[in-house]
Design a protein around this motif. Structure first.
Motif, short mmCIF file in Angstrom:
data_model
loop_
_atom_site.label_atom_id
_atom_site.label_comp_id
_atom_site.label_asym_id
_atom_site.label_seq_id
_atom_site.Cartn_x
_atom_site.Cartn_y
_atom_site.Cartn_z
N ARG A 171 0.82 -1.20 0.00
CA ARG A 171 0.00 0.00 0.00
C ARG A 171 0.85 1.26 0.00
O ARG A 171 0.43 2.30 -0.49
N ALA A 172 2.04 1.14 0.57
CA ALA A 172 2.90 2.32 0.68
C ALA A 172 3.60 2.65 -0.64
O ALA A 172 4.22 3.69 -0.76
N VAL A 173 3.52 1.75 -1.62
CA VAL A 173 4.15 2.03 -2.92
C VAL A 173 3.32 3.10 -3.63
O VAL A 173 2.12 2.93 -3.80
N PRO A 174 3.96 4.21 -4.03
CA PRO A 174 3.18 5.31 -4.59
C PRO A 174 2.46 4.90 -5.88
O PRO A 174 2.98 4.14 -6.68
N HIS A 175 1.27 5.43 -6.03
CA HIS A 175 0.45 5.11 -7.19
C HIS A 175 1.13 5.54 -8.48
O HIS A 175 0.98 4.90 -9.52
N SER A 176 1.89 6.63 -8.39
CA SER A 176 2.52 7.17 -9.60
C SER A 176 3.50 6.16 -10.21
O SER A 176 3.69 6.14 -11.42
N LEU A 177 4.08 5.33 -9.37
CA LEU A 177 5.02 4.31 -9.86
C LEU A 177 4.28 3.29 -10.73
O LEU A 177 4.72 2.93 -11.83
N ILE B 93 0.13 4.52 -27.20
CA ILE B 93 -0.33 5.84 -26.75
C ILE B 93 0.39 6.16 -25.44
O ILE B 93 -0.05 5.78 -24.37
N GLY B 94 1.53 6.83 -25.56
CA GLY B 94 2.36 7.08 -24.39
C GLY B 94 1.76 8.16 -23.51
O GLY B 94 0.89 8.92 -23.93
N MET B 95 2.23 8.21 -22.26
CA MET B 95 1.71 9.23 -21.35
C MET B 95 2.81 9.75 -20.44
O MET B 95 3.59 8.97 -19.89
N VAL B 96 2.84 11.06 -20.28
CA VAL B 96 3.79 11.69 -19.36
C VAL B 96 2.97 12.45 -18.32
O VAL B 96 2.02 13.14 -18.66
N PHE B 97 3.35 12.30 -17.06
CA PHE B 97 2.50 12.79 -15.97
C PHE B 97 2.97 14.15 -15.45
O PHE B 97 4.06 14.61 -15.75
N GLN B 98 2.11 14.71 -14.62
CA GLN B 98 2.37 16.03 -14.07
C GLN B 98 3.64 16.03 -13.22
O GLN B 98 4.53 16.84 -13.39
N LYS B 99 3.68 15.09 -12.29
CA LYS B 99 4.85 14.99 -11.43
C LYS B 99 5.78 13.96 -12.05
O LYS B 99 5.35 12.84 -12.32
N PRO B 100 7.04 14.32 -12.29
CA PRO B 100 7.95 13.33 -12.88
C PRO B 100 7.95 12.06 -12.02
O PRO B 100 8.07 12.15 -10.80
N ASN B 101 7.79 10.91 -12.65
CA ASN B 101 7.74 9.68 -11.86
C ASN B 101 8.70 8.61 -12.39
O ASN B 101 8.28 7.54 -12.79
N PRO B 102 10.01 8.94 -12.40
CA PRO B 102 10.96 7.91 -12.85
C PRO B 102 10.91 6.71 -11.90
O PRO B 102 10.54 6.85 -10.74
N PHE B 103 11.25 5.55 -12.42
CA PHE B 103 11.31 4.37 -11.57
C PHE B 103 12.53 4.45 -10.68
O PHE B 103 13.55 5.03 -11.07
N PRO B 104 12.47 3.87 -9.49
CA PRO B 104 13.66 3.88 -8.61
C PRO B 104 14.72 2.91 -9.12
O PRO B 104 15.07 1.95 -8.44
N LYS B 105 15.18 3.15 -10.32
CA LYS B 105 16.20 2.31 -10.94
C LYS B 105 17.23 3.25 -11.57
O LYS B 105 17.11 4.47 -11.46
N SER B 106 18.21 2.68 -12.27
CA SER B 106 19.21 3.52 -12.91
C SER B 106 18.58 4.25 -14.10
O SER B 106 17.50 3.89 -14.57
N GLY B 157 13.55 18.65 -13.76
CA GLY B 157 13.44 18.82 -15.21
C GLY B 157 14.07 17.66 -15.96
O GLY B 157 13.53 17.17 -16.96
N GLN B 158 15.22 17.20 -15.46
CA GLN B 158 15.87 16.04 -16.08
C GLN B 158 15.01 14.80 -15.94
O GLN B 158 14.89 14.00 -16.86
N GLN B 159 14.41 14.65 -14.75
CA GLN B 159 13.54 13.49 -14.52
C GLN B 159 12.38 13.49 -15.52
O GLN B 159 12.02 12.45 -16.06
N GLN B 160 11.82 14.68 -15.77
CA GLN B 160 10.69 14.73 -16.69
C GLN B 160 11.15 14.36 -18.11
O GLN B 160 10.45 13.66 -18.82
N ARG B 161 12.34 14.82 -18.49
CA ARG B 161 12.84 14.45 -19.82
C ARG B 161 13.14 12.95 -19.88
O ARG B 161 12.97 12.31 -20.92
N LEU B 162 13.58 12.41 -18.74
CA LEU B 162 13.80 10.96 -18.70
C LEU B 162 12.48 10.22 -18.90
O LEU B 162 12.40 9.21 -19.62
N CYS B 163 11.42 10.73 -18.28
CA CYS B 163 10.10 10.10 -18.46
C CYS B 163 9.66 10.19 -19.91
O CYS B 163 9.03 9.27 -20.43
#
Ligand SMILES: Nc1ncnc2c1ncn2[C@@H]1O[C@H](COP(=O)(O)OP(=O)(O)OP(=O)(O)O)[C@@H](O)[C@H]1O
Ligand SMILES: [Mg+2]
Lengths: 293, 257
Positions: A171-177, B93-106, B157-163
């Motif tokens: 549940r703590a994993v953010p939805h945006s992910l 149909i790709g999508m880019v979100f309001q808040k940059p949401n890169p994955f916690p990966k490299s 800004g970089q995160q958003q471009r990465l997305c």
């Protein structure tokens, strides 16, 4: 100027807030101190009493009627057998259950009822699980007083804890992910496997380890299913009888002879050592994992 | 509107209604989105811009109680048709979100993720695609020396471009942007805007924005939503300067918003 003006016009409870802050702070420190002191005293006393017995032979000897020759070999080996088997049963089952409830099931009445029940099960006294294990594993499945029956009983006991901890972590994993993954065309399972589980992993791991370290110390349910208190051999298979550390300690404490008290104290030190080590490993793993991200 | 006209459109939407449970959000929206162009979606907060956008790649399937009626055609495919493979649809149909949401990966793995889940195994090809996507997203020069660095250490800004790069990597035909710059500083905003304009030659882009200047700077077409209805849709100049709708005129002049 402005600041002074504002200060004078603050209501009393704002001004008092810093006073309340202090009280809460000291109360917190005292509470922590209390816990730590109790633990240190317990551990210290056991260590002082049991220290003379903490020799290599203590770990390599079977229990005996002569206190100075008695050891915990069958107990610690039994504990490892039971705990490893217990984790092998409870962890996959618990994590899969939580995954289903959290990620797949629709939020209907049924899953709400399930959720409440699981939370309640986590609070059921462990002796009840002993009764359940006795009926289910020992009698119905005719496993007898075996390692398998013991591990199964403890697995039932920690299953709700594993499920709850895993659900919290998911549940703590953010939805945006999740959205980021779905937006690239990932399937539900790909999203869970590649994004959600890795993100939740440190918390899931912590939950599992806390559950397992609880199982390490459980005595009552195992006595209930009839784990023996005197075992002078090592289990060769999961169908063999067994004993575990807390039962061995319990056995020694209940003997009248003074000499066995030292054995019990040494056993307690080993038991606490195992639990603290498990927790330290959990913290270390978690820390290492978080640094990679 | 004849059939060949409709066929050329990236999206042609007829009588779209959508909402959450009892709450209806979109009412009878009909719109045609042309290819290789930038369409800006503007309108006051809560008017249903995000809901509209998320209808296009079925992102709202994940929202409980969401419902949708009407027809959404992507090229000649019914987006809400029975036989649609939603994962395949979302890839295109790709999508880019309001808040940059890169994955916690490299950084590398962020871009490679989409390729891998769609079955690309050849490491050389993956590396090549990652490179191309980062170049296209105007990020390559800044990250080429530390592709193994965690993406979360990049600036916003970089995160958003990465997305954007990871979206480009899976070769979509359309990219949907939901207020892509509203969490960014002016310089990063300009970077993203330039990038979006640059991407126009390969993709159809639909950009939800609250920033009217931004819509003015980058859009070819503008759709103005108000309380769940599409009030007006047309060429940017026409909507901003020659609108005959009182609501539109008031909104673009900042009377309300
Ligand atoms: N998941 C949801 N469940 C219920 N209602 C929702 C949900 N998401 C949005 N809504 C409602 O739908 C309406 C439209 O929301 P939407 O997010 O599409 O507006 P928006 O135009 O994107 O607004 P903003 O400019 O503030 O982002 C709002 O009234 C909102 O409360
Ligand atoms: Mg929105």
């Amino acid at each position: 100027m402005n600041d002074i003006y504002r200060h004078q016009n603050e209501p009393w409870w704002v001004r008092r807030a810093s006073g309340i802050d202090q009280v809460v702070r000291y109360a917190g420190v005292l509470s922590i101190l209390f816990g730590v002191v109790v633990l240190v005293v317990l551990f210290g006393q056991a260590l002082i009493e049991g220290f003379p017995r903490l020799q290599l032979e203590f770990f390599t000897s079977f229990p005996s009627r002569i206190a100075s020759q008695a050891g915990i070999l069958s107990a610690w080996v039994g504990t490892i057998w039971v705990i490893v088997l217990c984790a092998l049963m409870a962890v996959p089952l618990g994590v899969m259950t939580a995954l289903y409830l959290e990620e797949y099931s629709s939020r209907h009445l049924l899953s709400r009822i399930l959720e409440i029940n699981i939370a309640n099960l986590a609070g059921v006294p462990s002796i009840i699980y002993g009764l359940l294990g006795l009926g289910l594993f020992v009698r119905l499945l005719a496993l007898g007083r075996s390692v398998l029956a013991g591990a199964g009983t403890l697995a039932l006991l920690i299953l709700p804890i594993v499920i709850l901890a895993t659900r919290e972590a998911l549940r703590a994993v953010p939805h945006s992910l999740r959205e980021g993954s779905y937006a690239l065309g990932a399937s539900r399972w790909q999203t869970i496997w590649h994004q959600v589980l890795p993100a939740a992993f440190p918390s899931i791991l912590t939950g599992i380890i806390l559950a397992v370290s609880r199982a390490v110390g459980e005595t009552a349910p195992l006595i209930m299913i009839g784990a023996l208190t005197y075992i002078a051999f090592l289990p060769q298979s999961v169908r063999d009888p067994f004993t575990v550390l807390p039962i061995q300690v319990f056995n020694w404490v209940s003997r009248p002879q003074q000499a066995f008290t030292a054995n019990a104290a040494a056993g307690v030190v080993v038991l606490l050592g195992i639990t603290l080590t498990i927790n330290a490993v959990a913290i270390w793993l978690r820390h290492r994992y978080q640094q990679k991200i | 509107m004849n059939d060949t006209h409709t066929m050329n459109m990236v999206f042609s939407i007829r009588g779209l209604q959508a909402g959450y449970g009892q709450k209806s959000v979109l009412h009878d929206v009909s719109i045609d989105i042309p290819p290789r162009s930038i369409t800006a979606i503007i309108g006051p907060s809560g008017c249903g811009k995000s809901t509209f956008l998320r209808c296009l790649n079925r992102m709202n399937d994940l929202t409980p109680d969401f419902y949708v009626r009407g027809k959404v055609m992507h090229r000649d495919e019914d987006v809400y048709g029975q036989s649609v493979d939603v994962t395949h649809l979302r890839r295109r149909i790709g999508m880019v979100f309001q808040k940059p949401n890169p994955f916690p990966k490299s950084i590398f793995d962020n871009v490679a993720y989409g390729l891998r889940i769609h079955g690309m195994r050849d490491q050389k090809k993956i590396t090549e695609k990652v490179h191309d996507s980062l170049v296209k997203a105007a990020l390559w020069d800044e990250v080429k020396d530390h592709l193994a660095m965690p993406a979360l250490r990049l600036s916003g800004g970089q995160q958003q471009r990465l997305c954007i790069a990871r979206t480009i990597a899976v070769a979509p035909e359309v990219i949907l942007f939901d207020e892509p710059c509203s969490a960014l500083d002016p310089v990063s905003t300009r970077n993203i805007e330039n990038l979006i304009v640059h991407l126009k030659k390969d993709y159809a882009l639909i950009v939800v924005t609250h920033n009217l200047q931004q819509a003015h700077r980058i859009a070819d077409y503008v759709g103005f939503f108000h309380m769940g209805r599409l009030v007006e849709f047309g060429a940017m100049k026409q909507v901003f300067e020659e609108s005959t709708h009182q609501l539109t005129r008031d909104y673009v002049q900042g009377v309300f918003g």
